[in-house]
Structure formats: structure tokens, C-alpha cells
Design a protein around this motif. Structure first.
Motif, short mmCIF file in Angstrom:
data_model
loop_
_atom_site.label_atom_id
_atom_site.label_comp_id
_atom_site.label_asym_id
_atom_site.label_seq_id
_atom_site.Cartn_x
_atom_site.Cartn_y
_atom_site.Cartn_z
N PHE A 141 -2.92 52.93 31.41
CA PHE A 141 -3.13 52.11 30.21
C PHE A 141 -1.84 51.87 29.45
CE2 PHE A 141 -7.52 52.62 30.72
CZ PHE A 141 -7.95 51.39 30.29
N GLY A 142 -1.02 52.93 29.35
CA GLY A 142 0.25 52.79 28.65
C GLY A 142 1.11 51.71 29.29
N VAL A 143 1.18 51.75 30.63
CA VAL A 143 2.02 50.79 31.34
C VAL A 143 1.46 49.38 31.16
CG1 VAL A 143 2.81 50.07 33.60
CG2 VAL A 143 2.87 52.46 32.99
N SER A 203 -0.29 48.28 28.69
CA SER A 203 -0.12 47.80 27.33
C SER A 203 1.34 47.44 27.05
CB SER A 203 -0.62 48.83 26.32
OG SER A 203 0.13 50.00 26.42
N ILE A 204 2.30 48.03 27.79
CA ILE A 204 3.70 47.63 27.60
C ILE A 204 3.94 46.29 28.28
CG2 ILE A 204 6.10 48.29 27.96
CD1 ILE A 204 4.99 51.16 28.26
N VAL A 244 2.55 43.54 28.28
CA VAL A 244 2.39 42.32 27.50
C VAL A 244 3.70 41.92 26.82
CG1 VAL A 244 1.63 43.49 25.41
CG2 VAL A 244 0.90 41.19 25.83
N TYR A 245 4.60 42.91 26.59
CA TYR A 245 5.88 42.57 25.94
C TYR A 245 6.71 41.63 26.80
CZ TYR A 245 5.13 45.96 22.31
OH TYR A 245 4.62 46.64 21.26
N MET A 262 5.44 38.24 26.01
CA MET A 262 5.69 37.86 24.61
C MET A 262 7.16 37.58 24.35
SD MET A 262 3.37 40.19 22.16
CE MET A 262 3.45 39.14 20.74
N ILE A 263 8.02 38.51 24.81
CA ILE A 263 9.45 38.35 24.55
C ILE A 263 9.99 37.12 25.27
CG2 ILE A 263 11.69 39.42 24.99
CD1 ILE A 263 10.38 42.10 24.47
N LEU A 273 1.59 33.78 22.72
CA LEU A 273 0.63 34.26 21.72
C LEU A 273 -0.76 34.38 22.33
CD1 LEU A 273 1.77 32.27 18.58
CD2 LEU A 273 2.21 34.64 19.15
N SER A 290 -2.84 37.99 22.58
CA SER A 290 -4.15 38.23 21.97
C SER A 290 -5.19 38.49 23.05
CB SER A 290 -4.55 37.04 21.10
OG SER A 290 -4.43 35.86 21.81
N ILE A 298 -4.62 42.16 24.46
CA ILE A 298 -5.03 43.19 23.50
C ILE A 298 -6.55 43.26 23.43
CG2 ILE A 298 -5.19 43.61 21.03
CD1 ILE A 298 -2.57 44.26 21.23
N GLU A 318 -7.98 44.81 26.63
CA GLU A 318 -7.60 46.20 26.85
C GLU A 318 -8.62 47.15 26.23
OE1 GLU A 318 -3.73 47.46 25.28
OE2 GLU A 318 -2.97 46.25 26.94
#
Lengths: 168, 343
Positions: free
Chosen positions: B120-122, B124-125, B127-128, B131-132, B147, B151, B154, B157
């Protein structure tokens, strides 16, 4: 030995990126440095054998809350002209409150000096099994844990209620 | 002792890396073949026999193209975006167990006790990266795509995490190795938790930005979405990370719900073949078959279902999947209490 080097490295990264959060001109850079700070703090948790806490820290702060921060800041597309000017009063107030915070931190650090390390040698001390046993034990933290979860639920319901357009 | 341990883990990590990339490369070929089959075409057949060299030709093309960086973009973040996307995509597979241990050596890079949380941690990262990249392009279509992606990821997830809580409840562990091991004795988790599997499947479509959830790169509205301004291998990284993510989510679904490397009637097979490397090889191939089936499922759905509208996407995530997963947790708890598994 390796963990000591890692500690110094992570501390350097967390302090530097925390400073960059404040000094960056661009708000998007501030948010990205804040994410880096959260990662280095999660690294400190891993060094302290608190794997669960470290991972949850990454998921909740770096993975969820900061994404929303970044989302809002990208949506607003802040420029230099949009920055609100600071008055002399607010500068004085910020200096005083920052100084008080530093006083508290220095006092806390002084009292820690000379204390024994509370970290046990076992690498399993922060595993989910041990954490669950402490949290859900009858004579442990069961009551505070349940109360705080009710608090979270109430705030969640409140947020949903407030975001409704028309309140009857 | 320590050095041999490190060497084995290093080799395993390299192998996992190579397998993820290799499967992802041929998944691009597979996707085009599956699409061609569904639309009654032939598909790529020029490069090599049956077009089998097509992924290599595509890779060479990606490398050779001009690497264009838009003038008003943020140079550093523009490079950082695809790098994060690719790195996080390749990080997931280390907690997946590939087969039962051979000579006491676990065929899994690491079996951490928070394996599920690590995944989950990986995710959730990840998405950066989108986004970036979308923001740094300095293009309104890219920003809108970024964007939408953030959304969407998130929102889904949350339902994804909640659907897995019921799996943690019935297995009592978060380590993927132990979850797979437990399924060798009893039923596969999909028979115990069909609703959790359905929610997880839908959410993994959304997390990998695949159709019908590919709004972030919706070409009819947003040109190319978050990677509109990207070219050459940076674009290749974005496209490739999607296929690596497909492979990973196939592996996670197979190990959580479909018994991982376990064959049906696992104990019978173990008796027939014996607990040796042949069994591990058969298990590995069987696990691989499961993963390939899930990758095919991803493609099948992509070429069958139309794209969601944005409000439908949010309604599905927040008003249907989230309450369903909470209901599933409560039902699992009640069932476990009634059957006396917990007091």
C-alpha cells in the motif's frame, strides 16, 4: 555501525528538507520537501524497529495527506503576486512564538540528556503482533484507543456533514 | 553465512527485476495482439515470427526519438515524474513469494511482517510520479490529467485497503508469505472472501489507470492526459510502468486470493512429486499462469468496456465500493464471532 551512519544521514536529510520547506519560494517545492521530511522520519522509525509505525506514517502522511496538499496547491497555481504581505505585527508575533517553541524544545532536549535508551534490542518490538497486544490489552491502552477511534469517526462524520451543499 | 545470504537475495532481486520488465515488455505485445483479436484484425506481425520482436523494436524506437523538454516546464521535476513512476512500479514485487522454498532458501526477496502495508505504501507513493510529471509539464491538459489521477487513486485506495482488512482478519497476518502458505492447507481466499476480491479487482483497475478507469489519460478530452508533453524514453517509462503495475497487481491478486503459488489439491501434488525443486518449478509456472490470466483480464476489460464519466467514477468509489467494503468487514467479523474463531 551501519545504523549509526544511517541515523546521521537521515537526520541530515530530515533537518535540511524541513528547512527547505520553510525557505522555498515555490509552494509546490515546499510540499515536495515536506514529503521528503516525512520519508526521512519514517526512516527513523524503521531504525527504531517500529516497522508498523513507519509504514503507516508513509501511507497516511506521505501517501494520502500530502497528495491532497499537493492537489490543492496545484489547483490554486499560486504565484508570487498572490502572496499575502506580512505586517510588522505578524512578524513580531511569529518571532515571539517561534522563540517560545525553541525554548520548550531546548528544555525538553536538556531533560532527555543522560537518559538511557528506551529501545529494546529485539527487532520484533515494533511488529504488528506486539503493537496489537499492547493496544488491545485490557490493562493496556484499550480505553484510550477506543476513545480516540470514536473521536476520528465523529470528525469524519462532521467533515461529510459540512461538505454537503444544503443542510436541512 | 551473511555474505551468501546477501548474494542470494541480490540474485533474487535481479531476477524479480528482470521478470517484471520482461513480462511488461511482452504485455505490450500481448495487448496489441488481444486488441487485434477482439477487433478481428491480425495485429503486429512484421518484426520476427508472429511479430514477436515487436517489443524490442518499440523499445529501440523509444530510445531513438528526440527527447523533448518543453521550454516553460520545470526541468528537474519533469525528469523526476517518470522516474518515480517507474521506481515505485518496480518496488512492489519484492514481497511476492514466487514458489515454496528450495533447500530452505525462500524464493521471495523479503518476507516482512508488514508486507501488505508495504504494498500500500508503494502504491500510494506511485501517484506522485503522475502528479509531479503532470504539473511540471506546464500544460493545462497535463495538469487536469494529473489532478484526475490523484483524486481517482486516493479515492480507490481507501476501498482497496478496507477490502483487504477482511483478508487480514481471516488470515491473522500481514505477511504475504504466510497468507499464501495458509491457503495451501484450506480453501483459496477467493472462496472465503468473494466480495473482497471483487472490490480489490475493481480498485486495482483504477489504481493502474486502466480502462474503464483511464480518465487521467482520456485522449478524447485531455489529448494525452498527464503525459501529453512527454516524449522518448520518459514517455516510455510512463507507459511501461503501467504494464509493470498490471503485472504486480496480478501477482498480488493471485497471492492474496488465488492461493499464490499453490496448485489445486496442493497436498496431493506434493506427495506425488515430493518436496523438491521440481515442485517449486511447477508452482512457479502455475503462479505465473495465474498472473498471465489476470493480465489478460485487464486487456479483456479494456477492449470491452467503455470509459466511465467522472461523476460515475466518484459515485462508484465513494458510494458503492466504500460502503460495500465496510459491510464486508462487519459481516466477516460477525461470521468469525458466530463460528467461534474469536471470542
Amino acid at each position: 555501525m551501519i545504523s549509526q551512519y544511517l541515523f546521521y544521514f537521515l537526520s541530515f536529510v530530515s533537518v535540511m528538507s524541513a528547512l527547505m520547506v520553510v525557505f522555498s519560494k515555490n509552494p509546490v517545492y515546499s510540499v515536495l520537501f515536506l514529503i521528503l521530511t516525512f520519508f526521512s522520519i519514517a526512516g527513523h522509525y524503521f531504525l527504531l524497529n517500529a516497522q508498523f509505525l513507519g509504514m503507516v506514517h508513509i501511507i497516511v502522511y506521505a501517501g494520502a495527506i500530502m497528495v491532497l496538499f499537493l492537489y490543492v496547491i496545484m489547483m490554486l497555481n499560486l504565484n508570487k503576486e498572490d502572496e499575502p504581505g506580512t505586517t510588522t505585527m505578524s512578524k513580531i508575533a511569529a518571532t515571539i512564538s517561534g522563540g517560545i517553541l525553541m525554548l520548550v524544545l531546548v528544555a525538553a532536549t536538556r531533560s532527555v540528556h543522560g537518559m538511557e535508551s528506551p529501545v529494546a534490542d529485539s527487532s520484533q518490538i515494533g511488529s504488528i503482533e506486539n503493537l496489537g497486544k499492547v493496544l488491545f490489552a485490557e490493562n493496556g491502552f484499550l480505553l484510550p484507543f477506543e476513545i480516540s477511534s470514536i473521536l476520528f469517526l465523529a470528525s469524519m462524520v462532521g467533515a461529510v456533514f459540512l461538505s454537503k451543499k444544503e443542510i436541512r | 553465512m551473511l555474505s551468501s545470504f546477501l548474494i542470494i537475495k541480490f540474485l533474487l532481486a535481479i531476477a524479480v527485476f528482470a521478470i517484471s520488465l520482461g513480462v511488461a515488455a511482452y504485455a505490450t505485445y500481448g495487448e496489441r495482439k488481444v486488441a487485434a483479436f477482439m477487433q478481428d484484425r491480425i495485429g503486429p506481425d512484421r518484426a520476427g515470427p508472429f511479430g514477436l520482436l515487436q517489443p524490442i523494436a518499440d523499445g529501440v524506437k523509444m530510445f531513438m526519438k528526440e527527447d523533448f523538454v518543453p521550454a516553460n516546464s520545470n526541468k528537474f521535476l519533469f525528469v523526476l515524474g517518470p522516474s518515480i513512476a517507474m521506481t515505485t512500479a518496480l518496488m512492489t514485487a519484492v514481497v511476492v513469494p514466487w514458489a515454496s522454498p528450495v533447500n530452505g532458501v525462500a524464493l521471495q526477496v523479503t518476507d516482512i511482517n508488514i508486507g501488505l502495508l508495504y504494498v500500500f505504501g508503494v502504491v500510494s507513493i506511485g501517484v506522485y510520479g503522475i502528479m509531479i510529471g503532470g504539473w511540471a509539464s506546464n500544460n493545462k491538459y497535463s495538469l487536469l490529467g494529473a489532478l484526475r489521477a490523484s483524486s481517482q487513486m486516493i479515492s480507490y485506495e481507501i476501498a482497496m485497503g478496507l477490502s483487504l482488512i477482511s483478508i487480514v482478519m481471516i488470515t491473522g497476518t500481514m505477511s504475504l508469505g504466510k497468507i499464501v502458505e495458509q491457503q495451501s492447507l484450506g480453501y483459496w481466499n477467493v472462496f472465503l472472501q468473494p466480495l473482497a476480491f471483487l472490490i480489490f479487482l475493481i480498485c486495482s483497475f483504477a489504481e493502474t489507470n486502466r480502462a474503464p478507469f483511464d480518465l487521467p489519460e482520456c485522449e478524447t478530452e485531455l489529448v494525452g492526459g498527464y503525459h501529453t508533453e512527454y516524449s522518448s524514453m520518459k514517455l516510455g517509462f510512463y507507459l511501461f510502468s503501467e504494464y509493470v503495475n498490471m503485472f504486480n497487481s496480478g501477482a498480488i491478486m493471485a497471492s492474496l486470493f488465488f492461493g499464490g503459488y499453490n496448485l489445486p489439491f496442493a497436498s496431493y501434488f506434493a506427495q506425488m512429486v515430493g518436496q523438491n525443486w521440481i515442485l517449486s518449478l511447477i508452482q512457479f509456472l502455475f503462479f505465473f499462469g495465474k498472473i498471465l490470466f489476470f493480465i489478460f483480464l485487464f486487456m479483456w476489460v479494456r477492449w470491452t468496456l467503455p470509459r466511465f464519466r467522472y461523476d460515475q467514477l466518484m459515485t462508484l468509489g465513494w458510494k458503492i465500493l466504500l460502503p460495500l467494503s465496510i459491510l464486508n468487514i462487519v459481516a466477516t467479523g460477525i461470521f468469525m464471532y458466530m463460528s467461534g474463531q474469536i471470542q
